[in-house]
Design a protein around this motif. Structure first.
Motif, PDB file in Angstrom:
ATOM      1  N   THR A  49       0.834  -1.195   0.000  1.00  0.00           N
ATOM      2  CA  THR A  49       0.000   0.000   0.000  1.00  0.00           C
ATOM      3  C   THR A  49       0.876   1.255   0.000  1.00  0.00           C
ATOM      4  O   THR A  49       2.091   1.185   0.248  1.00  0.00           O
ATOM      5  CB  THR A  49      -0.899   0.032   1.250  1.00  0.00           C
ATOM      6  N   HIS A  50       0.245   2.368  -0.250  1.00  0.00           N
ATOM      7  CA  HIS A  50       0.961   3.645  -0.245  1.00  0.00           C
ATOM      8  C   HIS A  50       1.636   3.880   1.104  1.00  0.00           C
ATOM      9  O   HIS A  50       2.811   4.264   1.164  1.00  0.00           O
ATOM     10  CB  HIS A  50      -0.026   4.776  -0.545  1.00  0.00           C
ATOM     11  N   GLU A  51       0.903   3.642   2.166  1.00  0.00           N
ATOM     12  CA  GLU A  51       1.454   3.882   3.503  1.00  0.00           C
ATOM     13  C   GLU A  51       2.658   2.996   3.777  1.00  0.00           C
ATOM     14  O   GLU A  51       3.646   3.429   4.391  1.00  0.00           O
ATOM     15  CB  GLU A  51       0.376   3.649   4.566  1.00  0.00           C
ATOM     16  N   GLN A  52       2.599   1.756   3.332  1.00  0.00           N
ATOM     17  CA  GLN A  52       3.721   0.845   3.542  1.00  0.00           C
ATOM     18  C   GLN A  52       4.936   1.267   2.734  1.00  0.00           C
ATOM     19  O   GLN A  52       6.072   1.193   3.221  1.00  0.00           O
ATOM     20  CB  GLN A  52       3.305  -0.577   3.173  1.00  0.00           C
ATOM     21  N   LEU A  53       4.719   1.716   1.511  1.00  0.00           N
ATOM     22  CA  LEU A  53       5.838   2.171   0.685  1.00  0.00           C
ATOM     23  C   LEU A  53       6.507   3.387   1.301  1.00  0.00           C
ATOM     24  O   LEU A  53       7.739   3.497   1.291  1.00  0.00           O
ATOM     25  CB  LEU A  53       5.359   2.501  -0.726  1.00  0.00           C
ATOM     26  N   SER A 245       9.442   1.199  -6.756  1.00  0.00           N
ATOM     27  CA  SER A 245       8.124   1.578  -6.246  1.00  0.00           C
ATOM     28  C   SER A 245       8.252   2.575  -5.102  1.00  0.00           C
ATOM     29  O   SER A 245       7.443   3.496  -4.966  1.00  0.00           O
ATOM     30  CB  SER A 245       7.357   0.338  -5.763  1.00  0.00           C
ATOM     31  N   MET A 246       9.280   2.393  -4.279  1.00  0.00           N
ATOM     32  CA  MET A 246       9.528   3.348  -3.195  1.00  0.00           C
ATOM     33  C   MET A 246      10.070   4.656  -3.729  1.00  0.00           C
ATOM     34  O   MET A 246       9.700   5.740  -3.261  1.00  0.00           O
ATOM     35  CB  MET A 246      10.528   2.754  -2.204  1.00  0.00           C
ATOM     36  N   TYR A 247      10.963   4.545  -4.729  1.00  0.00           N
ATOM     37  CA  TYR A 247      11.653   5.720  -5.257  1.00  0.00           C
ATOM     38  C   TYR A 247      11.489   5.799  -6.784  1.00  0.00           C
ATOM     39  O   TYR A 247      12.434   5.524  -7.526  1.00  0.00           O
ATOM     40  CB  TYR A 247      13.147   5.659  -4.915  1.00  0.00           C
ATOM     41  N   PRO A 248      10.316   6.170  -7.257  1.00  0.00           N
ATOM     42  CA  PRO A 248      10.122   6.302  -8.708  1.00  0.00           C
ATOM     43  C   PRO A 248      10.853   7.531  -9.240  1.00  0.00           C
ATOM     44  O   PRO A 248      11.413   8.326  -8.477  1.00  0.00           O
ATOM     45  CB  PRO A 248       8.601   6.453  -8.839  1.00  0.00           C
ATOM     46  N   ILE A 249      10.822   7.717 -10.547  1.00  0.00           N
ATOM     47  CA  ILE A 249      11.553   8.829 -11.168  1.00  0.00           C
ATOM     48  C   ILE A 249      11.093  10.178 -10.635  1.00  0.00           C
ATOM     49  O   ILE A 249      11.882  11.110 -10.478  1.00  0.00           O
ATOM     50  CB  ILE A 249      11.422   8.766 -12.714  1.00  0.00           C
TER      51      ILE A 249
END
Length: 307
Positions: A49-53, A245-249
């Protein structure tokens, strides 16, 4: 050219580098990662989820940026965070439950049966081995689920680079401060003003060039920057991997904006101080001229008295 002018020129160059370092330091702050990850790590294509990322991005930042007394313990701690998040995300009823395969669940010990799971092959199911072994087994199912060995190795390389250079970068800042203090104590206000205004000007010139490059070809700039410090092939990952996913462009574009904005902000303060010392230099010059004129008048008066 006098020694003070040479010192001011060196100081301007050192100050420009110091301003870049200040911008980089702002990028390394926990709040920067939390804010940017919260804005761009959507989790739309991720099993998390967004929060987990966002939470994992902050834990990964600490692993990458902070100094560690034991890298082995730091790796295990990061793996424990990833595995804990994976178990939460893959639990029945979780929002992203459907995106977790049977193999991934078996690695985490959340599914029944043996089968041909990677966990059984590697002996890394829940309760067997360390969190790092579990994360590695999970990454072998897919790097969407966990940080694989290449990702962890790259993060370690980043940590070595950052912690290794931090003391040297700090020394550059100290050198800029010492030069400014020396010029100030000598009351060389014109030279100090040159340093404080030329330093930001040099920085701005570099940023304009890099900014134009980034607008035209951000990926090319990103690749060139990494190639300065890392071996080709060690810093590229699948677009849907956990790391990306954690650090996209968009995250890195935001980091670039923070870096530039922070460096320019501190540079503007230095430039304003330079303008102040330029004014003091003018006052000093005028006072010296007035003192010289007064001395000349007194000397002329004494000569007339002798006649």
């Amino acid at each position: 050219m006098g020694s003070d002018s040479i010192l001011a020129g060196i100081g301007a160059t050192v100050l420009a580098v110091t301003l870049l370092v200040c911008g980089f330091a702002a990028c390394c702050l926990p709040v920067t990662t939390a804010s940017l990850a919260g804005a761009v790590s959507t989790g739309a294509d991720s099993p998390y989820t967004h929060e987990q990322l966002v939470s994992l991005a902050q834990e990964t930042r600490a692993f990458t940026v902070d100094a560690h007394s034991s890298m082995e313990e730091a790796r295990e701690s990061l793996a424990a965070d990833v595995v804990a998040a994976a178990r939460e995300a893959s639990a029945e009823g979780a929002p992203k439950y459907s995106q977790w395969t049977q193999q991934a669940k078996q690695v985490l010990g959340d599914a029944e049966g043996e089968g041909d799971a990677v966990a059984a092959d590697d002996g890394a199911a829940a309760g067997d081995g360390s969190a790092l072994e579990t994360m590695d087994a999970l990454a072998k199912v897919s790097d969407r689920y966990a940080l694989d060995a290449d990702a962890v190795s790259h993060l370690e390389d980043c940590n070595g680079l950052i912690t290794g250079l931090s003391s040297y970068l700090g020394m550059i800042g100290v050198a800029a401060l010492i030069i400014a203090l020396v010029l100030g104590f000598r009351k060389q206000f014109a030279a100090l003003a040159f340093m404080l205004r030329m330093g930001p000007a040099l920085l701005l010139a570099v940023l304009v060039v890099l900014g134009l490059w980034g607008v035209i070809d951000f990926n090319g700039l990103f690749a060139a920057f990494h190639s300065l410090f890392f071996v080709d092939g060690t810093w590229t990952f699948n677009y849907d991997s956990l790391l990306i996913s954690m650090y996209p462009i968009d995250f890195w574009m935001g980091m670039g904006a923070v870096w530039v904005g922070s460096a320019i902000g501190v540079g503007l303060l230095c430039f304003a101080a330079g303008c102040l010392f330029a004014w003091k230099a003018q006052v000093q010059h005028r006072e010296l001229e007035e003192a010289a004129a007064a001395d000349a008048a007194r000397s002329k008066k004494r000569k007339k008295g002798r006649r």
